[in-house]
Motif scaffolding. Structure first.
Motif, mmCIF file in Angstrom:
data_model
loop_
_atom_site.group_PDB
_atom_site.id
_atom_site.type_symbol
_atom_site.label_atom_id
_atom_site.label_comp_id
_atom_site.label_asym_id
_atom_site.label_seq_id
_atom_site.Cartn_x
_atom_site.Cartn_y
_atom_site.Cartn_z
ATOM 1 N N GLY A 46 0.769 -1.413 0.020
ATOM 2 C CA GLY A 46 0.135 -0.162 0.060
ATOM 3 C C GLY A 46 0.785 1.250 -0.154
ATOM 4 O O GLY A 46 0.401 2.264 0.173
ATOM 5 N N ARG A 47 2.350 1.139 -0.349
ATOM 6 C CA ARG A 47 2.924 2.309 -0.058
ATOM 7 C C ARG A 47 2.616 3.221 -1.098
ATOM 8 O O ARG A 47 2.879 4.414 -1.124
ATOM 9 C CB ARG A 47 4.392 1.758 -0.008
ATOM 10 C CG ARG A 47 4.779 1.106 -0.959
ATOM 11 C CD ARG A 47 6.135 0.345 -1.022
ATOM 12 N NE ARG A 47 6.838 -0.235 -2.188
ATOM 13 C CZ ARG A 47 8.124 -0.734 -2.627
ATOM 14 N NH1 ARG A 47 8.917 -0.464 -1.471
ATOM 15 N NH2 ARG A 47 8.401 -0.915 -3.647
ATOM 16 N N THR A 48 2.512 2.577 -2.527
ATOM 17 C CA THR A 48 2.253 3.594 -3.607
ATOM 18 C C THR A 48 0.971 4.364 -3.396
ATOM 19 O O THR A 48 0.781 5.417 -3.778
ATOM 20 C CB THR A 48 2.209 2.848 -4.843
ATOM 21 O OG1 THR A 48 3.769 2.105 -5.228
ATOM 22 C CG2 THR A 48 1.986 3.896 -6.179
ATOM 23 N N CYS A 49 -0.057 3.885 -3.016
ATOM 24 C CA CYS A 49 -1.535 4.343 -2.764
ATOM 25 C C CYS A 49 -1.426 5.323 -1.724
ATOM 26 O O CYS A 49 -1.916 6.392 -1.769
ATOM 27 C CB CYS A 49 -2.336 2.998 -2.148
ATOM 28 S SG CYS A 49 -2.718 1.986 -3.261
ATOM 29 N N LEU A 50 -0.315 5.101 -0.587
ATOM 30 C CA LEU A 50 -0.171 6.361 0.414
ATOM 31 C C LEU A 50 0.605 7.464 -0.410
ATOM 32 O O LEU A 50 -0.020 8.747 -0.001
ATOM 33 C CB LEU A 50 0.554 5.833 1.255
ATOM 34 C CG LEU A 50 1.039 6.796 2.486
ATOM 35 C CD1 LEU A 50 -0.267 7.455 3.178
ATOM 36 C CD2 LEU A 50 1.877 6.126 3.814
ATOM 37 N N LEU A 51 1.376 7.098 -1.210
ATOM 38 C CA LEU A 51 2.080 8.373 -1.975
ATOM 39 C C LEU A 51 1.074 9.131 -2.913
ATOM 40 O O LEU A 51 0.868 10.413 -2.669
ATOM 41 C CB LEU A 51 3.233 7.933 -2.683
ATOM 42 C CG LEU A 51 3.980 8.892 -3.621
ATOM 43 C CD1 LEU A 51 5.523 8.385 -3.577
ATOM 44 C CD2 LEU A 51 3.644 8.849 -5.024
ATOM 45 N N VAL A 88 6.720 7.095 -11.371
ATOM 46 C CA VAL A 88 5.664 6.504 -10.615
ATOM 47 C C VAL A 88 5.245 5.429 -11.739
ATOM 48 O O VAL A 88 4.445 5.587 -12.549
ATOM 49 C CB VAL A 88 4.443 7.167 -10.016
ATOM 50 C CG1 VAL A 88 3.488 5.918 -9.492
ATOM 51 C CG2 VAL A 88 4.743 8.007 -9.232
ATOM 52 N N PRO A 89 5.484 4.102 -11.712
ATOM 53 C CA PRO A 89 5.252 3.050 -12.834
ATOM 54 C C PRO A 89 3.666 2.989 -13.048
ATOM 55 O O PRO A 89 2.764 2.862 -12.231
ATOM 56 C CB PRO A 89 5.651 1.774 -12.029
ATOM 57 C CG PRO A 89 6.730 2.099 -11.206
ATOM 58 C CD PRO A 89 6.323 3.407 -10.811
ATOM 59 N N ASP A 185 8.283 7.201 -6.499
ATOM 60 C CA ASP A 185 7.985 5.855 -6.459
ATOM 61 C C ASP A 185 9.299 5.048 -6.494
ATOM 62 O O ASP A 185 9.909 5.336 -7.430
ATOM 63 C CB ASP A 185 6.798 5.572 -7.145
ATOM 64 C CG ASP A 185 6.164 4.137 -6.658
ATOM 65 O OD1 ASP A 185 6.485 3.658 -5.458
ATOM 66 O OD2 ASP A 185 5.414 3.491 -7.244
ATOM 67 N N ASP A 186 9.160 4.042 -5.885
ATOM 68 C CA ASP A 186 10.222 2.780 -6.228
ATOM 69 C C ASP A 186 11.712 3.359 -6.324
ATOM 70 O O ASP A 186 12.543 3.217 -7.263
ATOM 71 C CB ASP A 186 10.164 2.087 -7.594
ATOM 72 C CG ASP A 186 9.041 0.980 -7.210
ATOM 73 O OD1 ASP A 186 8.778 0.835 -6.262
ATOM 74 O OD2 ASP A 186 8.412 0.807 -8.489
ATOM 75 N N THR A 187 11.925 4.128 -5.208
ATOM 76 C CA THR A 187 13.358 5.038 -5.487
ATOM 77 C C THR A 187 14.503 4.221 -5.508
ATOM 78 O O THR A 187 15.407 4.526 -6.188
ATOM 79 C CB THR A 187 13.257 5.856 -4.046
ATOM 80 O OG1 THR A 187 12.402 6.758 -3.852
ATOM 81 C CG2 THR A 187 14.570 6.690 -4.023
ATOM 82 N N ASP A 188 14.403 2.870 -4.732
ATOM 83 C CA ASP A 188 15.599 2.299 -4.930
ATOM 84 C C ASP A 188 15.525 1.166 -5.310
ATOM 85 O O ASP A 188 16.462 -0.019 -5.419
ATOM 86 C CB ASP A 188 15.981 1.801 -3.138
ATOM 87 C CG ASP A 188 14.897 1.047 -2.501
ATOM 88 O OD1 ASP A 188 13.943 0.951 -3.061
ATOM 89 O OD2 ASP A 188 15.166 1.016 -1.120
#
Length: 285
Positions: A46-51, A88-89, A185-188
């Motif tokens: 749920g991290r992308t949803c939070l962003l 953000v993919p 998103d997906d920084t690393d």
């Protein structure tokens, strides 16, 4: 040129529920302007949803949040105007067929068309062109990307960029609009340890320049204000305090990302249009 002033980000019992359960729930956050905020967790937590919810691209289901003094979800459109998405993919990806120059030129034109004032449009063309070039140069400098060092300079295609170079280009494109909040998103993802350190150094420098940074990652760097997500719980670390929410929901399978909504009027009438349509806001997503 003055550095953009970052937006403070706060949240209290912030949550978003989809068809299969909670994507995230109980998020508490208190970050000052110019902070580096890391959303840490495994893929699918749920991290992308939070962003996307904190940048006004998804409507939260419960709780409250504020970005730069603007309330969510009530002022989603206003939050979108002061925030910008880096990579953000599926939402704001670079076109692999475009060159670096084409991406920069397109973003500058869209920025001038949709965010420029009427007075600015009346300025002589040479003055507008110089202003656009200055914005691009400032954004590239902040992102640490020098096109002259690329294989074919500005004519280098995105498909030929290294992962870290593509990240820098995405950040530069987002910074052309001088946002108060930058989301990445997906920084690393797919970075070596050395490249990961460079990526965080880049985002710290953006935050130090005055822009608040919100970054999704699998492992947060030391010193960042960290929000930890999981499929059933969310933990927020701010300073030395750890806050863990109760069980998010009795969900038999991972939460499915809800459809994004696009704000239509100030009284919050919205329409579910699917994720792609919701991020068609030109020059920002």
């Amino acid at each position: 040129m003055d550095s953009p002033h970052g937006a403070a980000v706060t949240a209290e019992d912030f949550g978003l529920k989809g068809p299969r359960g909670w994507a995230f729930r109980g998020v508490r956050l208190d970050a000052p302007p110019g902070a580096l905020i890391a959303i840490e967790g495994p893929s699918g937590s749920g991290r992308t949803c939070l962003l996307l919810a904190l940048t006004g691209r998804m409507r939260a289901s419960e709780g409250r949040a504020e970005v730069g003094g603007l309330r969510l979800p009530r002022q989603m459109a206003a939050v979108r105007r002061i925030s910008a998405l880096g990579p953000v993919p599926g939402v704001s990806e670079l076109d692999p067929a475009f060159t670096v120059a084409e991406h920069l030129r397109e973003r500058a034109l869209l920025q001038r068309r949709y965010d420029g004032s009427l007075r600015a449009l009346l300025h002589p063309r040479t003055e507008r062109t110089a202003a656009a070039r200055n914005r691009i140069d400032t954004a590239l400098d902040t992102a640490g990307l020098d096109p002259a060092n690329l294989p074919k300079a500005e004519r280098t295609s995105v498909r030929d960029l290294e992962r870290l170079e593509a990240l820098r280009l995405s950040v530069a494109l987002a910074l052309i609009g001088r946002p108060r909040l930058l989301a990445v998103d997906d920084t690393d993802l797919k970075l070596s340890d050395a490249e990961r350190a460079e990526a965080w150094e880049l985002l710290r420098s953006v935050a130090d320049s005055g822009t608040t940074v919100l970054a999704v990652c699998s492992q947060a760097p030391v010193g960042a204000i960290t929000v930890r997500t999981a499929t059933t719980a969310t933990t927020v670390t701010s300073g030395t305090a750890d806050i863990t929410e109760a069980d998010a929901a009795d969900v038999s399978e991972p939460a499915e990302a809800p459809r994004a909504t696009t704000e239509k009027t100030t009284d919050e009438k919205t329409t579910d249009e699917g994720t792609a349509d919701a991020f068609a806001e030109t020059g920002r997503a």
